[in-house]
Design a protein around this motif. Structure first.
Motif, PDB file in Angstrom:
ATOM      1  N   VAL A  84       0.784  -1.019  -0.281  1.00 44.58           N
ATOM      2  CA  VAL A  84       0.168   0.284  -0.082  1.00 44.58           C
ATOM      3  C   VAL A  84       0.934   1.648   0.118  1.00 44.58           C
ATOM      4  N   HIS A  85       2.314   0.997   1.024  1.00 42.83           N
ATOM      5  CA  HIS A  85       3.019   2.621   0.891  1.00 42.83           C
ATOM      6  C   HIS A  85       3.665   3.011  -0.346  1.00 42.83           C
ATOM      7  N   ARG A  86       4.026   1.681  -0.981  1.00 43.94           N
ATOM      8  CA  ARG A  86       4.356   1.718  -2.454  1.00 43.94           C
ATOM      9  C   ARG A  86       3.456   2.263  -3.190  1.00 43.94           C
ATOM     10  N   VAL A  87       2.380   1.722  -3.514  1.00 45.63           N
ATOM     11  CA  VAL A  87       1.904   2.312  -4.498  1.00 45.63           C
ATOM     12  C   VAL A  87       1.359   3.848  -4.322  1.00 45.63           C
ATOM     13  N   LYS A  88       0.676   4.090  -3.179  1.00 42.88           N
ATOM     14  CA  LYS A  88       0.949   5.557  -2.609  1.00 42.88           C
ATOM     15  C   LYS A  88       2.035   5.936  -3.469  1.00 42.88           C
ATOM     16  N   HIS A  89       3.092   5.960  -3.212  1.00 45.32           N
ATOM     17  CA  HIS A  89       4.372   6.231  -3.655  1.00 45.32           C
ATOM     18  C   HIS A  89       4.221   6.889  -4.628  1.00 45.32           C
ATOM     19  N   GLY A  90       4.367   6.219  -5.428  1.00 42.69           N
ATOM     20  CA  GLY A  90       4.310   5.459  -7.029  1.00 42.69           C
ATOM     21  C   GLY A  90       3.377   6.524  -7.926  1.00 42.69           C
ATOM     22  N   ILE A  91       1.930   6.939  -7.205  1.00 46.28           N
ATOM     23  CA  ILE A  91       1.478   7.520  -7.397  1.00 46.28           C
ATOM     24  C   ILE A  91       1.724   8.704  -7.019  1.00 46.28           C
ATOM     25  N   ASN A  92       2.064   9.410  -5.931  1.00 43.10           N
ATOM     26  CA  ASN A  92       2.571  10.693  -5.939  1.00 43.10           C
ATOM     27  C   ASN A  92       3.522  11.149  -6.474  1.00 43.10           C
ATOM     28  N   MET A  93       4.141  10.101  -6.990  1.00 38.71           N
ATOM     29  CA  MET A  93       5.314  10.521  -7.498  1.00 38.71           C
ATOM     30  C   MET A  93       5.550  10.706  -9.300  1.00 38.71           C
ATOM     31  N   LEU A  94       4.236   9.829  -9.511  1.00 36.77           N
ATOM     32  CA  LEU A  94       3.002  10.258 -11.043  1.00 36.77           C
ATOM     33  C   LEU A  94       2.550  12.058 -11.062  1.00 36.77           C
ATOM     34  N   GLU A  95       1.406  11.840 -10.283  1.00 36.86           N
ATOM     35  CA  GLU A  95       0.935  13.176  -9.817  1.00 36.86           C
ATOM     36  C   GLU A  95       1.597  14.426  -9.935  1.00 36.86           C
ATOM     37  N   GLU A  96       2.789  14.510  -9.446  1.00 41.09           N
ATOM     38  CA  GLU A  96       3.804  15.427  -8.875  1.00 41.09           C
ATOM     39  C   GLU A  96       4.309  15.579 -10.611  1.00 41.09           C
ATOM     40  N   ALA A  97       5.013  14.309 -11.495  1.00 37.27           N
ATOM     41  CA  ALA A  97       5.434  14.686 -12.877  1.00 37.27           C
ATOM     42  C   ALA A  97       4.015  15.173 -13.368  1.00 37.27           C
ATOM     43  N   SER A  98       3.271  14.930 -13.069  1.00 38.19           N
ATOM     44  CA  SER A  98       1.924  15.135 -14.307  1.00 38.19           C
ATOM     45  C   SER A  98       1.326  17.130 -14.146  1.00 38.19           C
ATOM     46  N   ARG A  99       1.563  17.005 -13.028  1.00 35.89           N
ATOM     47  CA  ARG A  99       1.530  18.579 -13.155  1.00 35.89           C
ATOM     48  C   ARG A  99       2.689  19.602 -13.754  1.00 35.89           C
ATOM     49  N   MET A 100       3.849  18.897 -13.035  1.00 31.30           N
ATOM     50  CA  MET A 100       4.814  19.546 -13.721  1.00 31.30           C
ATOM     51  C   MET A 100       4.775  19.159 -15.239  1.00 31.30           C
ATOM     52  N   VAL A 101       4.485  18.706 -16.095  1.00 30.58           N
ATOM     53  CA  VAL A 101       4.579  18.176 -17.352  1.00 30.58           C
ATOM     54  C   VAL A 101       3.258  19.305 -18.721  1.00 30.58           C
ATOM     55  N   ALA A 102       2.337  19.064 -17.204  1.00 30.46           N
ATOM     56  CA  ALA A 102       0.650  20.983 -17.419  1.00 30.46           C
ATOM     57  C   ALA A 102       1.333  21.945 -17.069  1.00 30.46           C
ATOM     58  N   GLN A 103       2.424  21.876 -16.395  1.00 26.57           N
ATOM     59  CA  GLN A 103       3.385  23.075 -16.485  1.00 26.57           C
ATOM     60  C   GLN A 103       4.490  23.922 -18.186  1.00 26.57           C
ATOM     61  N   LEU A 104       4.330  22.624 -18.489  1.00 23.77           N
ATOM     62  CA  LEU A 104       5.421  23.096 -19.102  1.00 23.77           C
ATOM     63  C   LEU A 104       4.694  23.020 -20.633  1.00 23.77           C
ATOM     64  N   ASP A 105       3.347  22.214 -20.551  1.00 23.07           N
ATOM     65  CA  ASP A 105       3.027  23.013 -21.952  1.00 23.07           C
ATOM     66  C   ASP A 105       3.316  21.592 -22.862  1.00 23.07           C
ATOM     67  N   LEU A 106       3.575  20.490 -22.663  1.00 22.51           N
ATOM     68  CA  LEU A 106       4.930  19.654 -24.044  1.00 22.51           C
ATOM     69  C   LEU A 106       3.836  19.398 -25.112  1.00 22.51           C
ATOM     70  N   PHE A 107       2.265  18.919 -24.872  1.00 19.20           N
ATOM     71  CA  PHE A 107       1.483  18.216 -26.045  1.00 19.20           C
ATOM     72  C   PHE A 107       0.584  19.926 -26.436  1.00 19.20           C
ATOM     73  N   SER A 108       0.178  19.622 -27.053  1.00 23.75           N
ATOM     74  CA  SER A 108      -1.106  19.751 -27.794  1.00 23.75           C
ATOM     75  C   SER A 108      -2.042  19.305 -28.868  1.00 23.75           C
ATOM     76  N   ARG A 109      -2.924  19.947 -28.851  1.00 31.33           N
ATOM     77  CA  ARG A 109      -3.682  19.367 -30.103  1.00 31.33           C
ATOM     78  C   ARG A 109      -3.519  19.306 -31.392  1.00 31.33           C
ATOM     79  N   ASN A 110      -2.666  20.237 -31.990  1.00 35.22           N
ATOM     80  CA  ASN A 110      -2.802  20.953 -33.525  1.00 35.22           C
ATOM     81  C   ASN A 110      -1.903  20.015 -33.972  1.00 35.22           C
ATOM     82  N   GLU A 111      -0.775  19.556 -33.149  1.00 32.31           N
ATOM     83  CA  GLU A 111       0.690  18.730 -32.607  1.00 32.31           C
ATOM     84  C   GLU A 111       0.253  17.008 -33.334  1.00 32.31           C
TER      85      GLU A 111
END
Length: 360
Positions: free
Chosen positions: A49-76
């Motif tokens: 359970v701890h490892r699952v929560k740990h993995g979710i926290n890291m991936l959520e943080e990575a998703s927030r950083m990707v959203a800030q960088l605006d890496l993906f666009s529908r026009n591409e």
């Protein structure tokens, strides 16, 4: 762009485990946690359970950083995405898969619905970039009647009637599952070959790009299968909640007085139509029977010889004995000679002589 991303760290981490980690490190560690959990046969304990929560926290943080960088666009197009950025397309899929690893039963409905949102987000991005051809699953939002109400549950049950249109849809669905399974096996075979080259550290940019695209295509098939399983589980969980709330919401019925017991009796009409129900029912009296047989002329004293009774046979034997004695007294020569010969024969022959059936 890739160098700039690697220099970015988690500025506002959700926990101490994600402090001072680059974007690529967050994704790689979260991805590694999922693969270890997916290939492990260990029982689901507190450490898991701890490892699952740990993995979710890291991936959520990575998703927030990707959203800030605006890496993906529908026009591409997918060709416009840098090779180092392709792997970040997998973030929603990995988040959904890790949410499915959670074992909390009292929040199971919320967990699977969250995982479905992540899977749908991943599939929509893949459609936007035309990475693969597939049909996007329908949204889980209701239209009109609430799925949690008894009416919504009944409407879903009625929709699965075995009419020809549903049978055709079921056959098409089965064929699509078979095709998807075949594609997944082919992708996994190709991935195993490319993975060895990438892990050796001698892979060129084209090989790395092919590796990430194959992973994205494989996860498309995984997400489609997971969404189908989630839809079935959500339907079961909602029906379960309806059944739990059902007795509390239903109005209490007024108590009825116990019914008075009654006994079914045979009346004349029932006996006339159905009979008495057993075979030994008398239909006439003895006098009626005698009168009927007298009219038909079948009584013993009306010309039908009676059977010889035991008394009559005894009288006949007595008369025979008297006749023999009378003849003996009158010195009947024939009878006397016959009696003497019979006595002589019995003196010379034992009882049963000549009875070959008894082998005497």
């Amino acid at each position: 762009m890739a160098e700039g991303m690697d220099s970015i760290t988690a500025g506002q981490p959700s926990g101490s485990d994600t402090e001072q980690l680059k974007l690529s490190d967050l994704l790689d560690r979260g991805w590694k946690i999922f693969e270890e959990l997916d290939s492990s046969n260990e029982s689901f304990g507190p450490s898991t359970v701890h490892r699952v929560k740990h993995g979710i926290n890291m991936l959520e943080e990575a998703s927030r950083m990707v959203a800030q960088l605006d890496l993906f666009s529908r026009n591409e197009e997918v060709e416009e995405i840098a090779t180092a950025d392709l792997k970040y397309l997998l973030l929603p899929a990995l988040l959904g898969a890790l949410h499915m690893k959670q074992s909390s039963q009292h929040k199971r409905l919320e967990t699977v619905q969250t995982a479905r949102l992540y899977f749908m987000d991943f599939l929509k991005k893949c459609l936007d970039y035309n990475i693969s051809e597939f049909e996007l699953p329908r949204s889980s939002d209701g239209d009109g009647v609430s799925e949690e109400s008894p009416e919504g549950v009944c409407s879903k049950v009625k929709s699965f009637t075995a009419d020809p249109s549903n049978l055709v849809a079921m056959a098409a669905k089965r064929q699509s599952k078979i095709e998807r399974y075949r594609q997944r096996k082919e992708l996994e075979t190709r991935l195993s070959d490319v993975r060895r080259v990438v892990e050796s550290g001698q892979a060129e940019d084209e090989v790395n790009r092919d590796f990430y695209l194959l992973n994205v295509q494989r996860w498309i098939t995984v997400c489609l299968e997971e969404i189908e399983a989630i839809d079935q589980e959500v339907e079961i969980l909602k029906k379960k909640d309806v059944l739990k709330r059902g007795p509390a919401n239903q109005p209490t019925q007024p108590s009825r007085h116990p019914m008075k017991p009654f006994i079914l009796t045979r009346d004349a009409l029932q006996a006339h139509v159905l009979g008495a129900g057993y075979p030994s029912l008398p239909t006439m009296t003895v006098d009626d029977w005698y009168e009927q047989h007298r009219k038909q002329g079948v009584l013993p004293d009306q010309g039908i010889p009676r059977k010889v009774t035991v008394e009559d046979s005894a009288d006949a034997q007595e008369r025979d004995e008297e006749e023999k004695e009378r003849r003996a007294e009158n010195d009947d020569k024939v009878s006397l000679l016959k009696a003497r010969n019979w006595d002589d024969w019995k003196d010379d022959h034992r009882r049963g002589y000549g009875n070959r059936q008894n082998m005497g």
